[in-house]
Design a protein around this motif. Structure first.
Motif, PDB file in Angstrom:
ATOM      1  N   VAL A  22      68.248   9.143 -53.356  1.00 17.14           N
ATOM      2  CA  VAL A  22      67.935   9.769 -54.849  1.00 17.14           C
ATOM      3  C   VAL A  22      67.248   8.962 -55.619  1.00 17.14           C
ATOM      4  O   VAL A  22      67.499   7.842 -56.102  1.00 17.14           O
ATOM      5  N   ASP A  23      65.920   9.549 -56.141  1.00 17.96           N
ATOM      6  CA  ASP A  23      65.000   8.794 -56.992  1.00 17.96           C
ATOM      7  C   ASP A  23      64.903   7.475 -56.798  1.00 17.96           C
ATOM      8  O   ASP A  23      65.034   6.718 -57.690  1.00 17.96           O
ATOM      9  N   MET A  24      64.460   6.990 -55.702  1.00 17.93           N
ATOM     10  CA  MET A  24      63.905   5.627 -55.477  1.00 17.93           C
ATOM     11  C   MET A  24      62.567   5.510 -56.068  1.00 17.93           C
ATOM     12  O   MET A  24      61.695   5.398 -55.469  1.00 17.93           O
ATOM     13  N   GLN A  25      62.713   5.938 -57.616  1.00 18.61           N
ATOM     14  CA  GLN A  25      61.284   5.913 -58.229  1.00 18.61           C
ATOM     15  C   GLN A  25      61.057   4.773 -59.141  1.00 18.61           C
ATOM     16  O   GLN A  25      62.121   4.206 -59.766  1.00 18.61           O
ATOM     17  N   LYS A  26      59.887   4.148 -59.679  1.00 18.07           N
ATOM     18  CA  LYS A  26      59.548   3.070 -60.287  1.00 18.07           C
ATOM     19  C   LYS A  26      60.164   3.321 -61.811  1.00 18.07           C
ATOM     20  O   LYS A  26      60.252   2.344 -62.196  1.00 18.07           O
ATOM     21  N   GLU A  27      60.532   4.357 -62.294  1.00 21.61           N
ATOM     22  CA  GLU A  27      60.639   4.691 -63.541  1.00 21.61           C
ATOM     23  C   GLU A  27      61.957   3.963 -63.960  1.00 21.61           C
ATOM     24  O   GLU A  27      62.293   3.360 -65.032  1.00 21.61           O
ATOM     25  N   TYR A  28      63.050   3.727 -62.981  1.00 24.01           N
ATOM     26  CA  TYR A  28      64.338   2.865 -63.180  1.00 24.01           C
ATOM     27  C   TYR A  28      63.976   1.391 -63.161  1.00 24.01           C
ATOM     28  O   TYR A  28      64.839   0.760 -63.586  1.00 24.01           O
ATOM     29  N   LEU A  29      62.927   1.073 -62.636  1.00 20.20           N
ATOM     30  CA  LEU A  29      62.419  -0.299 -62.769  1.00 20.20           C
ATOM     31  C   LEU A  29      61.727  -0.766 -64.196  1.00 20.20           C
ATOM     32  O   LEU A  29      61.407  -1.844 -64.318  1.00 20.20           O
ATOM     33  N   ALA A  30      61.320   0.250 -64.639  1.00 17.35           N
ATOM     34  CA  ALA A  30      60.030  -0.032 -65.767  1.00 17.35           C
ATOM     35  C   ALA A  30      60.620  -0.448 -67.202  1.00 17.35           C
ATOM     36  O   ALA A  30      60.287   0.270 -68.071  1.00 17.35           O
ATOM     37  N   ARG A  65      63.547  13.448 -55.135  1.00 17.53           N
ATOM     38  CA  ARG A  65      63.021  12.764 -56.468  1.00 17.53           C
ATOM     39  C   ARG A  65      63.051  13.834 -57.537  1.00 17.53           C
ATOM     40  O   ARG A  65      62.763  15.073 -57.411  1.00 17.53           O
ATOM     41  N   TRP A  66      62.971  13.310 -58.765  1.00 12.73           N
ATOM     42  CA  TRP A  66      62.710  14.009 -59.984  1.00 12.73           C
ATOM     43  C   TRP A  66      61.331  14.064 -60.553  1.00 12.73           C
ATOM     44  O   TRP A  66      60.670  13.037 -60.541  1.00 12.73           O
TER      45      TRP A  66
END
Length: 198
Positions: A22-30, A65-66
Motif C-alpha cells: 500500500v502506497d509505496m510512494q515517495k510522499e512518505y519519504l519527502a 496507490r493514492w
C-alpha cells in the motif's frame, strides 16, 4: 529451483497469499512535507524483504496507490507521487488506484479480493490510515488479511508519537485480522514453499 511455488497445482489453496503493498510512494519519504513519516527506513526495508521473496517464489503481488489531481499531496503532477526506489511494479504485477484510505475503495481491488483474496498479506503506508481501514473492510467482507506490522509505519497523532500510534494501530488491527512480524511471516511462507516443492 526448489523454492518456486507451483501455483497451477495450488490455484485453490488457501495457503498461497496475495501480497499487497500500500502506497509505496515517495510522499512518505519527502520530509519535511506533511505526509512524511519519521524513521520510516526500517519499515521500507522490511517491505523490500517481502517484495524480494514474493517475486522469487512467484506469489501474486498487488500495488495500491493514492492518486489525487486537485490536492497538494499525492498529486499526479508532483514527483512525490512516484514509487519509492525499488518498488516500481513489474509487468506481471497488479496496480490499483484510489482516493480514499481503504484499498477497497478501488473497484478493481475489491473485485480481486472478492474473486480470489482467500489469504492476503498487507504491508505499506500509512498504518493508521490505509492499512487499518483496509483491514476493517476486509473483516466485514470475510476476507482473511495479515498485517505485517514492522513493514508499515504510522504518523503521529496529536500528542501521540508515531511509534505509539503504530503500536496502537497494530493492536487494533489484530481485532480484524492477523498481525505478524516480517521475518515470522517469511518463515511461514518458506515452509509453504518447501511443502509445495516436495
Amino acid at each position: 529451483m526448489n523454492n518456486i511455488v507451483n501455483l497451477r497445482a495450488f490455484t485453490t489453496a488457501r495457503g498461497v497469499p496475495i501480497v499487497v503493498f500500500v502506497d509505496m510512494q515517495k510522499e512518505y519519504l519527502a520530509a519535511p512535507r506533511l505526509f512524511a513519516i519519521p524513521n520510516i527506513e526500517p519499515a521500507v526495508e522490511n517491505c523490500r524483504k517481502v517484495l524480494v521473496h514474493s517475486r522469487k517464489v512467484g506469489l501474486p503481488i498487488v500495488f495500491v496507490r493514492w492518486l489525487e489531481q486537485s490536492a497538494p499531496f499525492f498529486n499526479k503532477a508532483t514527483p512525490f507521487v512516484g514509487w519509492i526506489e525499488g518498488f516500481e511494479p513489474q509487468r506481471n504485477e497488479m496496480i490499483f488506484e484510489r482516493k480514499r484510505p481503504s484499498c477497497y475503495t478501488s473497484d478493481g481491488f475489491a473485485e480481486l479480493m472478492h474473486q480470489g483474496g482467500a489469504d492476503v498479506v498487507i504491508a505499506g503506508f500509512a498504518g493508521e490510515a490505509a492499512c487499518l481501514s483496509t483491514m476493517v473492510d476486509a473483516f466485514h467482507r470475510n476476507h482473511r488479511m495479515t498485517f505485517l506490522t514492522d513493514a508499515s509505519a504510522s504518523h503521529s497523532l496529536g500528542e501521540m508519537t508515531a511509534e505509539n500510534v503504530h503500536s496502537t494501530v497494530s493492536k487494533i488491527a489484530g481485532l480484524y485480522g492477523e498481525v505478524a512480524k516480517t521475518d515470522a511471516w517469511l518463515d511461514t511462507v518458506r515452509q509453504i514453499d518447501e511443502v509445495v516443492s516436495d
